[in-house]
Design a protein around this motif. Structure first.
Motif, PDB file in Angstrom:
ATOM      1  N   ARG A 122       0.748  -1.309  -0.184  1.00 30.18           N
ATOM      2  CA  ARG A 122       0.093  -0.019   0.157  1.00 30.18           C
ATOM      3  C   ARG A 122       0.894   1.038  -0.061  1.00 30.18           C
ATOM      4  N   LEU A 123       0.565   1.995  -1.024  1.00 26.56           N
ATOM      5  CA  LEU A 123       1.656   3.220  -1.154  1.00 26.56           C
ATOM      6  C   LEU A 123       0.734   4.621  -1.036  1.00 26.56           C
ATOM      7  N   GLU A 124       0.956   5.449  -0.231  1.00 25.89           N
ATOM      8  CA  GLU A 124       0.199   6.633  -0.069  1.00 25.89           C
ATOM      9  C   GLU A 124       0.469   7.694  -1.548  1.00 25.89           C
ATOM     10  N   PRO A 125      -0.562   8.302  -1.997  1.00 28.66           N
ATOM     11  CA  PRO A 125      -0.579   9.378  -2.952  1.00 28.66           C
ATOM     12  C   PRO A 125       0.197  10.579  -2.506  1.00 28.66           C
ATOM     13  N   ARG A 126       0.928  11.155  -3.338  1.00 24.67           N
ATOM     14  CA  ARG A 126       1.648  12.368  -2.973  1.00 24.67           C
ATOM     15  C   ARG A 126       1.288  13.717  -3.952  1.00 24.67           C
ATOM     16  N   SER A 127       0.478  13.516  -5.007  1.00 23.99           N
ATOM     17  CA  SER A 127       0.328  14.664  -5.833  1.00 23.99           C
ATOM     18  C   SER A 127      -0.233  15.834  -5.270  1.00 23.99           C
ATOM     19  N   PRO A 128      -1.129  15.924  -4.159  1.00 24.93           N
ATOM     20  CA  PRO A 128      -1.603  17.080  -3.604  1.00 24.93           C
ATOM     21  C   PRO A 128      -0.529  17.950  -2.742  1.00 24.93           C
ATOM     22  N   MET A 129       0.287  17.266  -2.112  1.00 23.65           N
ATOM     23  CA  MET A 129       1.547  17.976  -1.483  1.00 23.65           C
ATOM     24  C   MET A 129       2.321  18.420  -2.426  1.00 23.65           C
ATOM     25  N   TRP A 130       2.747  17.560  -3.505  1.00 21.13           N
ATOM     26  CA  TRP A 130       3.863  18.237  -4.711  1.00 21.13           C
ATOM     27  C   TRP A 130       3.516  19.388  -5.412  1.00 21.13           C
ATOM     28  N   THR A 131       1.857  19.223  -5.731  1.00 16.05           N
ATOM     29  CA  THR A 131       1.325  20.494  -6.386  1.00 16.05           C
ATOM     30  C   THR A 131       1.304  21.751  -5.765  1.00 16.05           C
ATOM     31  N   THR A 132       1.125  21.773  -4.316  1.00 11.03           N
ATOM     32  CA  THR A 132       1.218  22.766  -3.449  1.00 11.03           C
ATOM     33  C   THR A 132       2.733  23.251  -3.501  1.00 11.03           C
ATOM     34  N   SER A 133       3.738  22.492  -3.424  1.00  9.43           N
ATOM     35  CA  SER A 133       5.019  22.727  -3.141  1.00  9.43           C
ATOM     36  C   SER A 133       5.464  23.363  -4.527  1.00  9.43           C
ATOM     37  N   LEU A 134       5.468  22.803  -5.449  1.00  7.41           N
ATOM     38  CA  LEU A 134       5.948  23.293  -6.888  1.00  7.41           C
ATOM     39  C   LEU A 134       5.141  24.557  -7.208  1.00  7.41           C
ATOM     40  N   ARG A 135       3.837  24.719  -6.918  1.00  6.74           N
ATOM     41  CA  ARG A 135       3.316  25.966  -7.254  1.00  6.74           C
ATOM     42  C   ARG A 135       3.841  27.159  -6.570  1.00  6.74           C
ATOM     43  N   ASN A 136       4.114  26.901  -5.229  1.00  7.33           N
ATOM     44  CA  ASN A 136       4.855  27.860  -4.363  1.00  7.33           C
ATOM     45  C   ASN A 136       6.286  28.372  -4.875  1.00  7.33           C
ATOM     46  N   ALA A 137       6.942  27.495  -5.377  1.00  6.55           N
ATOM     47  CA  ALA A 137       8.235  27.229  -5.798  1.00  6.55           C
ATOM     48  C   ALA A 137       8.281  28.383  -7.094  1.00  6.55           C
ATOM     49  N   GLU A 138       7.468  28.044  -7.947  1.00  3.44           N
ATOM     50  CA  GLU A 138       7.207  28.726  -9.286  1.00  3.44           C
ATOM     51  C   GLU A 138       6.698  30.152  -9.062  1.00  3.44           C
ATOM     52  N   LYS A 139       6.102  30.294  -7.815  1.00  9.15           N
ATOM     53  CA  LYS A 139       5.523  31.907  -7.602  1.00  9.15           C
ATOM     54  C   LYS A 139       6.872  32.577  -7.258  1.00  9.15           C
TER      55      LYS A 139
END
Length: 591
Positions: A482-499
């Motif tokens: 069983r593996l946990e999804p990561r996309s919500p956290m990655w989306t937030t982090s990369l969008r903040n980095a882009e800004k």
């Protein structure tokens, strides 16, 4: 030792930093008397080393001008130079002084006394400290790891190999190590090109195969189950056709293995394998099913790299078992649960490693030619068979054991060298049923008569059946992961980095260091999750191009970062859909 003013400081630095070269020097039987007696000032007024014939290394080859062509200005900042032969440091020092600090200089010196003589003449601590100068030890596995870490230099720079001419006067080992390094660089260049251009396809296949692999089981329990077994790897080289009639007549009690591509050939020749393997990721594998008899393989287990095209698995009629391979999803997260193996670039290498993991008693190679013989590329029935072949631009000429010229290719020779490197790790006898192809180092050449007379086609009573049963019992024998999804956290982090980067790029001239620091933090973030690293291989390299292959940033680098970030998020979301939660789906399907 006044003749070696810097030796103590350099050695103490290597010891303090745990450099492998210190361990190697500490255990080497070097000639101390040479250090005392062989260093002298020659007729040109420079330090020289006295060779066995009494002459100095530089009496006929003065260093002035000798190393001028070692400098390559193009892409020097992102490149590396590998040097075979230290002498007293003249060539090394020329490189260190005349290349950028980011240029890697790597020394292979097989003689311990020459390493010490070189370290005694120059203070290399600043170059060790800034990771510009590296000492390699004369060990092929150590060398393989060094070369594998030169991926950025391959992609964004150049790799130069320099064989020191004065050093070659000392002995044949310098030419030998130059050849070994050249071959290793060729192998890695081919491997990295495949990864760079095909990694998305391979790991994409693996994502699509993930749920199927969870259901199929785990090969972990097969390790060590081959005790007493004699194993055979059958290749589809042209020579197999001549050997097959006698093998068919008396197959013996051994464990026959082959590539999936070879199975139609074996059926035509009347030999049935105990298992087959598939590692090729592209759709050309589907051509096999034009010739594959479903009834013939319905009880033949297929050990498949999880990177193969999912359609191959859907069409294969027999039992299937997943092999997780280095560079894929299992690299970091499935080591405890599954067998995770470096499959290599050739199925024979994969089978060799698999059979070693099983712990077989001995190994026989057959049909492993790595060449065109009598105008033929393969035995009949193989989907890539060609006949009446004449020399083409992509061919190389090499020689067989009888000294006759035969045709081969860079790809064949690369695969052969990889197999030879792997066979060196085996703790059991390896025989080659030789049929006129390229000789394989590390194997004992045998004829079909010798195979029979010396019991090479024999195993301990019951051992082959036990191995086959153990293989089949690997199917479905472990709970899904069983593996946990990561996309919500990655989306937030990369969008903040882009800004944040967008703000920094508004003042390019004043924010160069801040932009580099921000991109470096993002690079570390991308690499922090072991599950996602393999699928993000290309994006990681692209990001490294921004953090380590650029001296200054300009306005076009922000759109490049946005492109990379967009691809990263697309892949992470795909992973979440296909992999995270797939274990639950597999469990439900099994129920």
């Amino acid at each position: 030792m006044s003749a070696y003013p810097f030796l103590k400081d350099n050695i103490e630095y290597l010891q303090r930093t745990g450099n492998p070269a210190f361990q190697w020097l500490s255990t080497s039987d070097f000639h101390e008397e040479m250090l005392m007696n062989n260093l002298f000032i020659n007729q040109f007024g420079i330090h020289d080393w006295r060779m066995e014939d009494g002459k100095g290394m530089f009496e006929s080859l003065p260093p002035d001008g000798l190393y001028a062509d070692w400098l390559h200005p193009e892409k020097a900042r992102t490149s590396a130079t590998l040097v075979v032969g230290a002498n007293l440091g003249y060539g090394i020092n020329h490189l260190l002084k005349n290349t950028p600090d980011s240029h890697k200089v790597m020394l292979m010196e097989p003689r311990a006394e020459m390493v010490l003589a070189c370290l005694g003449q120059t203070d290399y601590r600043p170059f060790f400290e800034n990771k510009k100068f590296h000492l390699m030890i004369p060990d092929e596995r150590f060398l393989a790891e060094v070369v594998r870490n030169l991926d950025l230099q391959f992609v964004y720079g150049q790799i130069h190999l320099k064989s020191d001419i004065p050093s070659r006067q000392l002995g044949p080992e310098y030419a030998k190590w130059s050849r070994i390094i050249k071959n290793r660089l060729e192998n890695f260049s081919l491997e990295l090109s495949t990864l760079r251009f095909r990694q998305d396809v391979m790991v994409g296949n693996e994502i699509n195969n993930f749920q199927r692999a969870m259901q199929d089981g785990s090969l972990k329990s097969i390790e060590g189950k081959g005790a007493g077994v004699g194993a055979v790897i059958l290749g589809a080289g042209p020579s197999l056709e001549a050997m097959a009639p006698k093998l068919k007549e008396k197959q013996g009690h051994v464990f026959y293995t082959c590539a999936l591509q070879t199975v139609p050939t074996l059926q035509r020749l009347g030999i049935k394998p105990h298992m087959c393997a598939a590692i090729d990721y592209d759709k050309s594998m589907l051509k096999i099913f034009e010739r594959l008899d479903p009834d013939f393989v319905q009880d033949v287990p297929l050990v498949y790299s999880t990177k193969i095209d999912p359609m191959v698995l859907k069409r294969y009629p027999g039992p299937t078992l997943p092999l997780w391979t280095i560079g894929g999803l299992g690299t970091y997260v499935l080591k405890e649960r599954d067998m995770v193996m470096d499959a290599g670039g050739n199925v024979s290498v994969t089978l060799s490693r698999f059979l070693r993991a099983c712990g077989v008693n001995h190994l026989l190679l057959a049909g492993q030619d790595y060449a065109w013989l009598n105008g033929r590329s393969h035995s009949g029935g193989h989907h890539n068979e060609t006949t009446n072949m004449t020399k083409q631009s992509y061919h190389q000429t090499t020689q067989n054991l009888d000294g006759e010229d035969i045709l081969t290719t860079v790809q064949y020779m690369t695969a052969k060298r990889e197999l030879e490197d792997d066979l060196k790790q085996a703790q059991f006898p390896i025989y080659n049923l030789y049929g006129g192809g390229v000789p394989i180092e590390g194997t004992q050449v045998v004829s079909i008569d010798k195979v029979y007379n010396e019991g090479i086609l024999a195993s301990a009573p019951g051992s082959v059946d036990r191995l086959r049963s153990a293989l089949l019992s690997c199917r479905g024998n472990i709970p899904p992961i069983r593996l946990e999804p990561r996309s919500p956290m990655w989306t937030t982090s990369l969008r903040n980095a882009e800004k944040h980067l967008t703000k920094l790029f508004r003042n390019l001239a004043g924010n160069q260091s801040e932009i580099h620091a921000a991109l470096t933090r993002i690079e570390l973030f991308i690499k922090q999750d072991p599950l996602y690293i393999p699928y993000l291989f290309n994006e990681t390299l692209d990001l490294a191009g921004l953090t380590r292959a650029k001296a200054t940033y300009d306005k076009k680098d922000l759109p490049e970062f946005k492109r990379i970030a967009k691809n990263i998020l697309k892949k992470v979301r795909q992973m979440d859909r296909m992999v995270c939660g797939a274990g639950d789906k597999a469990k439900q399907s099994a129920a």
